[in-house]
Design a protein around this motif. Structure first.
Motif, PDB file in Angstrom:
ATOM      1  N   LEU A 326       0.681  -1.124  -0.137  1.00 20.83           N
ATOM      2  CA  LEU A 326      -0.236  -0.068   0.272  1.00 20.83           C
ATOM      3  C   LEU A 326       1.053   1.164   0.079  1.00 20.83           C
ATOM      4  CD1 LEU A 326      -2.881  -0.439   2.389  1.00 20.83           C
ATOM      5  CD2 LEU A 326      -3.210  -0.016   0.079  1.00 20.83           C
ATOM      6  N   SER A 334       0.240   0.604  -5.357  1.00 23.98           N
ATOM      7  CA  SER A 334      -0.584   0.758  -4.142  1.00 23.98           C
ATOM      8  C   SER A 334      -2.179   0.520  -4.388  1.00 23.98           C
ATOM      9  CB  SER A 334      -0.446   2.355  -3.806  1.00 23.98           C
ATOM     10  OG  SER A 334      -1.273   2.535  -2.697  1.00 23.98           O
ATOM     11  N   GLY A 338      -4.598  -2.244  -2.740  1.00 24.73           N
ATOM     12  CA  GLY A 338      -6.137  -1.885  -2.219  1.00 24.73           C
ATOM     13  C   GLY A 338      -6.993  -3.043  -2.751  1.00 24.73           C
ATOM     14  N   ALA A 364      -1.432   5.327   0.030  1.00 21.72           N
ATOM     15  CA  ALA A 364      -1.854   4.235   1.167  1.00 21.72           C
ATOM     16  C   ALA A 364      -3.017   4.579   1.983  1.00 21.72           C
ATOM     17  CB  ALA A 364      -0.714   4.126   2.205  1.00 21.72           C
ATOM     18  N   HIS A 367      -5.976   3.970  -0.877  1.00 19.42           N
ATOM     19  CA  HIS A 367      -6.583   2.811  -1.070  1.00 19.42           C
ATOM     20  C   HIS A 367      -6.896   2.024   0.059  1.00 19.42           C
ATOM     21  CE1 HIS A 367      -3.913   4.246  -4.720  1.00 19.42           C
ATOM     22  NE2 HIS A 367      -5.223   4.167  -5.057  1.00 19.42           N
ATOM     23  N   ALA A 368      -6.509   2.085   1.207  1.00 17.78           N
ATOM     24  CA  ALA A 368      -6.801   1.661   2.320  1.00 17.78           C
ATOM     25  C   ALA A 368      -8.154   1.876   2.880  1.00 17.78           C
ATOM     26  CB  ALA A 368      -5.995   1.931   3.624  1.00 17.78           C
TER      27      ALA A 368
END
Length: 502
Positions: A326, A334, A338, A364, A367-368
């Motif tokens: 990520l 990244s 995700g 990060a 996409h988290a």
């Protein structure tokens, strides 16, 4: 109209793998001819009506009330789907083909959903021959951010030619284009967008076969993405956790060594298939996790996609590799991570919360937040962390966080409070996403009615329109009264034109 004609399992499998279906609305020829005549008059005297095409030509609503169209949209997006306020008429007399593209989000950016949260309908009100420039569709490209096919490749292109009333229902993110109109005739295509309003709890089509099976025949352009397809099928049937970490019953775990060897091939298509096969083995192939993580950086999206989804099915070891990826400096890596984490389920939630909280990078965090939304209600403990992103400096992160709050949906009070803040964001798509999310909450969002009512005066047309939809979906007496008050003022006369003012 009769009951919606729901899609079959075979049709849904085609939509999942190829990203489109061609259908036909069997009105009398006079209906389509009248629509075309009205289009001619409007375009010649007023120009393209854009988002006002439906109130300007209200008989178009009959197309979307047709059992075939209702059934297809219900099958793909579930009951209660929403027509998006953006719609557009395409008039084509060009002798040259248009460029391949994915539709944007009206100039905004978004982490595109592989699972069908959005769909489009292309409607052709006149007979369209291949020479008249029907919309071209590249099958199987709906999950690719990049154009993995050659710029001028046409051999595998599907052209949506057919008699008047032909429709294509497509995954919102499929690659498509206008083909060349060399006929000398006018050609209209009317594009409408639709959105899902709820995570599926059961299949919404004519579903008789529980297990996923890949269609016997696929377009040559379609590459193997069995893990992706199985995930979408399971999610659409309300069984999103099916096969997350366990091996698929009809796969032999002893094959893992073979596929790990194939990951060393110089041929990236061979490696893509190997990654997919390892993903089907699930936890039985977790020894391949480090090799699969390397493929996230391959630069070939079908390979990176299969590697990410494979890691998402490998339990703790795969999740650890994805969480590390990520923070990769390359956005595509990244993003792939995700996607993989979005299918890993509850086991990935704590690690994703840490990514959202610590924010090692914008990508990060973005996409988290996306993965947490796709995990849905199982990620309820992430709501405080997502809500805290309302102050993030990057609008893309705020957009994703607001959308994910609505997809998680619980605890309702905390989610609604976060979405109310989203309605006041400086960025118009954050406000749009907040209004959409409140619509998805339905009556549970009643506390937000005053904030939604205020959004009816927003400077952005899509925020205003979606706020009105949110009041409709909230559906309480308070919400209906606010909506009726707005509509009485906003009512638009479809027959008032510069030539007909009284």
């Amino acid at each position: 109209m009769t009951q919606p004609i729901l899609l079959t399992d075979a049709q849904m499998r085609q939509f999942i793998t190829e990203g489109y279906l061609l259908l036909h609305a069997d009105f009398a020829p006079e209906f389509h001819a009248a629509v075309q005549a009205n289009l001619n008059e409007v375009y010649q005297n007023e120009g393209n009506p854009g988002n006002n095409i439906l109130p300007r030509i209200p008989e178009l609503q009959s197309v979307f009330d047709h059992p075939v169209v209702q059934g297809a949209l219900t099958s793909v997006l579930g009951e209660g789907y929403m027509m998006h306020p953006h719609r557009h008429g395409h008039f084509n007399k060009q002798a040259e083909a248009g460029g391949w593209h994915k539709d944007s989000y009206w100039g905004h950016q978004k982490v595109r959903n592989h699972r069908p949260w959005w769909a489009m309908i292309f409607y052709f009100p006149q007979d369209v021959s291949v020479e008249m420039g029907p919309t071209g569709i590249m099958p199987g490209t709906q999950t690719y951010q990049s154009r993995v096919f050659d710029r001028d490749e046409t051999a595998e292109e599907v052209k949506s030619a057919g008699p008047a009333g032909t429709l294509a229902i497509v995954h919102y993110d499929i690659w498509h284009r206008a083909t060349a109109n060399i006929s000398g005739k006018d050609r209209y295509m009317l594009k409408f967008q639709f959105m899902r309003t709820a995570i599926p709890v059961e299949a919404s089509w004519n579903h008789t076969e529980a297990e996923w099976s890949t269609p016997a025949e696929l377009s040559a352009a379609v590459q193997q993405h069995e893990v992706v397809w199985r995930d979408i099928w399971n999610w659409l049937t309300g069984n999103s956790s099916a096969g997350t970490t366990e091996a698929v019953a009809d796969r032999d775990a002893a094959q893992a060594a073979k596929w790990m060897q194939e990951l060393q091939s110089e041929d990236q298509t061979v490696r893509a298939k190997a990654a997919d096969e390892l993903g089907l083995l699930g936890a039985a192939a977790q020894a391949a996790a480090p090799l699969l993580a390397q493929q996230l950086e391959a630069g070939y999206e079908p390979l990176a996609l299969n590697a990410a989804y494979a890691l998402g099915r490998m339990g703790e070891r795969g999740i650890a590799e994805l969480l590390q990826a990520l923070s990769h400096p390359t956005k595509a890596v990244s993003r792939a991570a995700g996607y993989g984490l979005s299918i890993a389920g509850k086991a990935a939630v704590q690690g994703l919360i840490e990514q959202v909280t610590q924010q090692p990078s914008v990508n990060a965090a973005n996409h988290a937040a996306f993965a947490l939304g796709e995990i849905g209600a199982e990620a309820a403990e992430a709501v405080p962390a997502l809500a805290a992103l309302h102050s993030h400096a990057d609008e893309n992160v705020r957009r994703t966080a607001v959308e994910s709050l609505g997809m998680i949906g619980t605890p309702h009070e905390a989610v609604v409070a976060g979405l109310e803040r989203g309605l006041k964001d400086a960025d118009s798509q954050v406000r749009f996403n907040a209004a959409t999310a409140l619509a998805r909450l339905g009556s549970k969002a009643e506390h937000a009615v005053p904030a939604i009512e205020q959004a009816l005066q927003d400077e952005n047309r899509y925020v205003r329109a979606t706020a009105a939809e949110a009041l409709y979906y909230v559906g309480t007496e308070k919400a209906k009264n606010a909506l009726l008050k707005f509509l009485r003022t906003a009512r638009w006369c479809a027959t008032t034109t510069p030539q007909n003012t009284f």
